[in-house]
Write a protein that holds these residues in place. Structure first.
Motif, PDB file in Angstrom:
ATOM      1  N   ALA A 100       0.734  -1.200   0.007  1.00  0.00           N
ATOM      2  CA  ALA A 100      -0.050   0.088  -0.015  1.00  0.00           C
ATOM      3  C   ALA A 100       0.759   1.102   0.021  1.00  0.00           C
ATOM      4  O   ALA A 100       1.964   1.415   0.710  1.00  0.00           O
ATOM      5  CB  ALA A 100      -0.920  -0.101   1.201  1.00  0.00           C
ATOM      6  N   SER A 136       0.417   5.584   0.314  1.00  0.00           N
ATOM      7  CA  SER A 136      -0.459   6.599   0.590  1.00  0.00           C
ATOM      8  C   SER A 136       0.348   7.773   1.192  1.00  0.00           C
ATOM      9  O   SER A 136       1.460   7.684   1.635  1.00  0.00           O
ATOM     10  CB  SER A 136      -1.472   6.034   1.700  1.00  0.00           C
ATOM     11  OG  SER A 136      -2.309   7.234   2.071  1.00  0.00           O
ATOM     12  N   ASP A 137      -0.136   9.024   1.105  1.00  0.00           N
ATOM     13  CA  ASP A 137       0.139  10.145   1.895  1.00  0.00           C
ATOM     14  C   ASP A 137      -0.287  10.167   3.471  1.00  0.00           C
ATOM     15  O   ASP A 137       0.096  10.897   4.146  1.00  0.00           O
ATOM     16  CB  ASP A 137      -0.593  11.303   1.406  1.00  0.00           C
ATOM     17  CG  ASP A 137      -0.172  11.569   0.035  1.00  0.00           C
ATOM     18  OD1 ASP A 137       1.038  11.179  -0.548  1.00  0.00           O
ATOM     19  OD2 ASP A 137      -0.771  12.501  -0.855  1.00  0.00           O
ATOM     20  N   HIS A 138      -1.107   8.889   3.805  1.00  0.00           N
ATOM     21  CA  HIS A 138      -1.293   8.810   5.093  1.00  0.00           C
ATOM     22  C   HIS A 138      -0.944   7.532   5.619  1.00  0.00           C
ATOM     23  O   HIS A 138      -0.281   6.785   4.896  1.00  0.00           O
ATOM     24  CB  HIS A 138      -3.012   8.497   5.298  1.00  0.00           C
ATOM     25  CG  HIS A 138      -3.778   9.846   4.569  1.00  0.00           C
ATOM     26  ND1 HIS A 138      -4.001  11.075   5.555  1.00  0.00           N
ATOM     27  CD2 HIS A 138      -4.319  10.043   3.518  1.00  0.00           C
ATOM     28  CE1 HIS A 138      -4.788  11.789   4.630  1.00  0.00           C
ATOM     29  NE2 HIS A 138      -4.806  11.362   3.552  1.00  0.00           N
ATOM     30  N   VAL A 155      -0.803   3.924   6.749  1.00  0.00           N
ATOM     31  CA  VAL A 155      -1.587   2.884   6.263  1.00  0.00           C
ATOM     32  C   VAL A 155      -1.369   1.342   7.226  1.00  0.00           C
ATOM     33  O   VAL A 155      -0.126   1.348   7.507  1.00  0.00           O
ATOM     34  CB  VAL A 155      -1.878   2.704   4.736  1.00  0.00           C
ATOM     35  CG1 VAL A 155      -2.397   3.776   4.198  1.00  0.00           C
ATOM     36  CG2 VAL A 155      -0.531   2.153   4.419  1.00  0.00           C
ATOM     37  N   VAL A 167      -6.628   3.133   7.115  1.00  0.00           N
ATOM     38  CA  VAL A 167      -5.879   4.520   6.720  1.00  0.00           C
ATOM     39  C   VAL A 167      -6.282   5.423   7.802  1.00  0.00           C
ATOM     40  O   VAL A 167      -7.497   5.367   8.322  1.00  0.00           O
ATOM     41  CB  VAL A 167      -6.574   4.904   5.137  1.00  0.00           C
ATOM     42  CG1 VAL A 167      -5.770   6.133   5.067  1.00  0.00           C
ATOM     43  CG2 VAL A 167      -6.355   3.880   4.377  1.00  0.00           C
ATOM     44  N   PRO A 173     -10.933   6.489   2.205  1.00  0.00           N
ATOM     45  CA  PRO A 173      -9.473   6.458   1.306  1.00  0.00           C
ATOM     46  C   PRO A 173     -10.284   6.257  -0.367  1.00  0.00           C
ATOM     47  O   PRO A 173     -11.205   5.441  -0.471  1.00  0.00           O
ATOM     48  CB  PRO A 173      -8.693   5.486   1.782  1.00  0.00           C
ATOM     49  CG  PRO A 173      -9.511   4.369   2.390  1.00  0.00           C
ATOM     50  CD  PRO A 173     -10.647   5.271   3.069  1.00  0.00           C
ATOM     51  N   VAL A 231      -9.284   3.884  -3.213  1.00  0.00           N
ATOM     52  CA  VAL A 231      -8.340   2.662  -3.012  1.00  0.00           C
ATOM     53  C   VAL A 231      -8.386   2.195  -4.913  1.00  0.00           C
ATOM     54  O   VAL A 231      -9.385   2.019  -5.308  1.00  0.00           O
ATOM     55  CB  VAL A 231      -8.948   1.591  -2.293  1.00  0.00           C
ATOM     56  CG1 VAL A 231      -7.950   0.275  -2.666  1.00  0.00           C
ATOM     57  CG2 VAL A 231      -8.972   2.065  -0.868  1.00  0.00           C
TER      58      VAL A 231
END
Length: 124
Positions: free
Chosen positions: A11, A13-15, A17, A105, A111, A113
């Protein structure tokens, strides 16, 4: 990153996870693990099922929980019976009948996805 059986998940992401994938194992002692890992309501729901379907439902619960404790950084030391903390969005991912997968997330909004399946030749 996660893997189980022949599946690998990654994965980006900017977050923060957490991702988990598990092969559904009809030979696992679902009831014994459920007593340790599932809250009462989920254990009660699990009793509605038998055999392979029970293993699938349990594995769905498990992947959600493991994705959450990965996202919080607690890992399996975390309380698997606890509610999903506020600010964590959980999504189940369709990875076929033999596996279950979930993404957690840390974000206020659900999110977006996108999933990609690569064959042995590396092609999407």
């Amino acid at each position: 990153m996660t893997h189980s059986g022949e599946l690998v998940g990654v994965a980006f992401s900017d977050h923060v996870v957490g991702l988990d994938v598990e092969k559904v194992d009809p030979g696992v002692d679902v009831d014994a693990i459920a007593r340790l890992a599932l809250p009462d309501a989920e254990q009660k729901n699990l009793r509605k099922y038998e055999g392979l379907e029970k293993a699938r439902v349990f594995t769905t619960y498990w992947t959600r929980k493991e994705a959450v404790v990965k996202a919080t950084g607690e890992g399996l030391r975390g309380d698997l019976r606890a509610k999903v903390p506020d600010g964590i969005q959980v999504r189940e991912l369709d990875v076929g009948a033999d596996h279950r997968a979930a993404l957690a997330v840390v974000a206020d909004e659900p999110p977006v996805v996108r999933t990609f399946n690569f064959g042995a030749d590396g092609q999407v």
